[in-house]
Design an enzyme around this catalytic site. Structure first.
Site, PDB file in Angstrom:
ATOM      1  N   ASP A   1       5.230  -0.350  -1.813  1.00 13.87           N
ATOM      2  CA  ASP A   1       6.599  -0.623  -2.268  1.00 13.87           C
ATOM      3  C   ASP A   1       7.251  -1.666  -1.353  1.00 13.87           C
ATOM      4  O   ASP A   1       7.749  -2.694  -1.798  1.00 13.87           O
ATOM      5  CB  ASP A   1       7.421   0.671  -2.268  1.00 13.87           C
ATOM      6  CG  ASP A   1       6.750   1.762  -3.077  1.00 13.87           C
ATOM      7  OD1 ASP A   1       6.664   1.604  -4.296  1.00 13.87           O
ATOM      8  OD2 ASP A   1       6.267   2.742  -2.470  1.00 13.87           O
TER       9      ASP A   1
ATOM     10  N   GLU B   1      -1.424  -1.855  -4.951  1.00 14.63           N
ATOM     11  CA  GLU B   1      -0.993  -2.998  -5.757  1.00 14.63           C
ATOM     12  C   GLU B   1      -1.093  -4.315  -4.999  1.00 14.63           C
ATOM     13  O   GLU B   1      -1.763  -5.249  -5.418  1.00 14.63           O
ATOM     14  CB  GLU B   1       0.459  -2.776  -6.227  1.00 14.63           C
ATOM     15  CG  GLU B   1       1.030  -3.976  -6.935  1.00 14.63           C
ATOM     16  CD  GLU B   1       2.281  -3.690  -7.741  1.00 14.63           C
ATOM     17  OE1 GLU B   1       2.475  -2.558  -8.216  1.00 14.63           O
ATOM     18  OE2 GLU B   1       3.070  -4.640  -7.926  1.00 14.63           O
TER      19      GLU B   1
HETATM   20  O1  TRH Z   1      -0.279   1.191   0.577  1.00 22.80           O
HETATM   21  P1  TRH Z   1      -0.683   1.125  -0.830  1.00 22.80           P
HETATM   22  O2  TRH Z   1      -1.606   2.148  -1.280  1.00 22.80           O
HETATM   23  O3  TRH Z   1       0.601   1.140  -1.746  1.00 22.80           O
HETATM   24  C1  TRH Z   1       0.677   1.821  -2.974  1.00 22.80           C
HETATM   25  C2  TRH Z   1       0.729   0.941  -4.159  1.00 22.80           C
HETATM   26  O4  TRH Z   1       1.687  -0.062  -4.038  1.00 22.80           O
HETATM   27  C3  TRH Z   1       1.015   1.759  -5.390  1.00 22.80           C
HETATM   28  O5  TRH Z   1       1.067   0.943  -6.512  1.00 22.80           O
HETATM   29  C4  TRH Z   1       2.311   2.465  -5.207  1.00 22.80           C
HETATM   30  O6  TRH Z   1       2.624   3.235  -6.300  1.00 22.80           O
HETATM   31  C5  TRH Z   1       2.198   3.318  -3.986  1.00 22.80           C
HETATM   32  O7  TRH Z   1       1.878   2.522  -2.867  1.00 22.80           O
HETATM   33  C6  TRH Z   1       3.469   4.070  -3.732  1.00 22.80           C
HETATM   34  O8  TRH Z   1      -1.398  -0.289  -1.110  1.00 22.80           O
HETATM   35  P2  TRH Z   1      -0.816  -1.777  -1.275  1.00 22.80           P
HETATM   36  O9  TRH Z   1      -0.010  -1.896  -2.520  1.00 22.80           O
HETATM   37  O10 TRH Z   1      -1.968  -2.665  -1.151  1.00 22.80           O
HETATM   38  O11 TRH Z   1       0.152  -1.996  -0.042  1.00 22.80           O
HETATM   39  C7  TRH Z   1      -0.288  -2.109   1.244  1.00 22.80           C
HETATM   40  C8  TRH Z   1       0.552  -3.107   2.004  1.00 22.80           C
HETATM   41  O12 TRH Z   1       0.313  -3.001   3.398  1.00 22.80           O
HETATM   42  C9  TRH Z   1       0.218  -4.541   1.636  1.00 22.80           C
HETATM   43  O13 TRH Z   1       1.402  -5.312   1.550  1.00 22.80           O
HETATM   44  C10 TRH Z   1      -0.620  -5.050   2.804  1.00 22.80           C
HETATM   45  C11 TRH Z   1       0.019  -4.290   3.939  1.00 22.80           C
HETATM   46  N1  TRH Z   1      -0.789  -4.160   5.147  1.00 22.80           N
HETATM   47  C12 TRH Z   1      -0.525  -5.017   6.227  1.00 22.80           C
HETATM   48  O14 TRH Z   1       0.337  -5.894   6.115  1.00 22.80           O
HETATM   49  N2  TRH Z   1      -1.235  -4.872   7.383  1.00 22.80           N
HETATM   50  C13 TRH Z   1      -2.191  -3.924   7.545  1.00 22.80           C
HETATM   51  O15 TRH Z   1      -2.793  -3.823   8.639  1.00 22.80           O
HETATM   52  C14 TRH Z   1      -2.474  -3.061   6.438  1.00 22.80           C
HETATM   53  C15 TRH Z   1      -3.553  -2.028   6.563  1.00 22.80           C
HETATM   54  C16 TRH Z   1      -1.747  -3.204   5.264  1.00 22.80           C
END
Ligand code: TRH
Length: 338
Positions: A15, A241
């Protein structure tokens, strides 16, 4: 324009991850953004340097100081607080009030994108809220793609990154950002793999299985560095996402763990994405197993198989690169509706 962007963190990092990428890209294009969020703790590692043009504020029920912006975005259907709704109801001219939806490749996305939803009750009665759906086809709101993404990627030194993270030449570097996939032991049993494990749920899941293969335990890094990991790995396991989209832009083979929904709706959503991707059978099989939607084991990660998956990702990326990105479309849409 001045933008009010509202974000509620449900769980995990997507999010805020999506909202931060959007806010900072809008700001880089000269927009002024206030990001209102109920839990900004993750920004400490996701975006430690902040971004000029983005002001981060706690979620609070107050009228935005200095007056409501010309654009109000509620991310993923989180309704703004009552004081903001009252401002939306009274502002003249009315702001462009937009509900930014979750990403999906399903058919309803193009049908519902840009539809109005007249508000009948409450402090903003009489106003119109517009649906804005990100998507993979030209008849949707498009995907977040920074203007400088390609250039950043082209000047990135893959070999130096791999050396810094202890990846021996000739091993398959596999990044892991996942929940708790049942097929994780299969991945740990693949020959010649060096795992790059992201912190949090992925690291806990791997630790519980006491892996014997080489593992680099990664710290939580800012979003641009997360992207670099995806560029440097030979295969990326992503989730949710935002990281799915980043894996597409990275252009490396990937397997996506979709966010599971209680009613099982995620199975259809995954299917729609794989159809859009024109995924070859072995990539579909890997997704089915990784998401616990079919019995069996992960297919062997042979060079020929990975080359086939990469070819598929490259074709999809090329199609997407020819489409207008989300920030451009959103700015245009907001001008139209304001
Ligand atoms: O964390 P997520 O599983 O988020 C999910 C999805 O958005 C899903 O659709 C939603 O309903 C739920 O949350 C509530 O995976 P996502 O979407 O890939 O988000 C991870 C974010 O974290 C992404 O912007 C990348 C960031 N990230 C970093 O910036 N640095 C890091 O070291 C890591 C591991 C992640």
């Amino acid at each position: 324009m001045k933008w009010e962007l509202f974000c509620r963190v449900i769980d995990n990092h997507g999010d805020l991850g999506v909202c931060w990428r959007l806010a900072s890209e809008l700001a880089r294009r000269g927009e002024q953004v206030r990001l209102w969020c109920d839990d900004v703790r993750a920004l400490a590692w996701m975006a430690p340097g902040g971004q000029a043009g983005v002001e981060v504020l706690p979620w609070q029920d107050i009228a935005p100081p200095g007056g409501l912006g010309e654009v109000v975005i509620e991310a993923f259907g989180c309704e703004p607080p009552p004081a903001v709704l009252a401002d939306i109801g009274q502002a003249d001219p009315a702001p462009a009030w937009i509900n930014l939806e979750y990403l999906s490749a399903e058919g309803y996305v193009a049908r519902c994108h840009a539809l109005p939803s007249p508000v009948m009750a409450g402090p903003a009665a009489g106003r119109t809220r517009w649906f804005f759906y990100p998507g993979f086809t030209a008849d949707t709101g498009g995907l977040l793609r920074e203007a400088d993404l390609l250039q950043r990627q082209q000047s990135f030194d893959v070999a130096a990154w791999r050396a810094r993270h202890g990846v021996a030449p000739g091993t398959l570097a596999v990044s892991l950002f996942c929940y708790e996939p049942g097929a994780l032991p299969d991945l740990l049993g693949q020959p010649n793999v060096h795992l790059l494990v992201t912190p949090g749920r992925a690291a806990a899941a791997v630790r519980a299985l006491a892996p014997t293969l080489p593992v680099t335990w990664l710290p939580a890094v800012p979003q641009p560095a997360f992207d670099e990991m995806l560029w440097a790995a030979d295969l990326n396991f992503v989730r949710g996402e935002d990281s799915l989209l980043r894996a597409l832009w990275a252009g490396q083979p990937f397997v996506w763990q979709i966010y599971p929904q209680d009613d099982g709706a995620h199975a259809e959503k995954l299917q729609a994405f794989l159809d859009w991707l024109q995924a070859p059978p072995s990539l579909r099989e890997a997704h089915a197993v990784w998401n616990g939607l079919a019995p069996g084991t992960l297919p062997e990660l042979s060079p020929a198989r990975l080359a086939e998956w990469q070819d598929c990702v490259h074709k999809a990326r090329k199609t997407l690169q020819a489409q207008t990105d989300l920030a451009t479309q959103l700015i245009r849409f907001a001008h139209e509706k304001h």
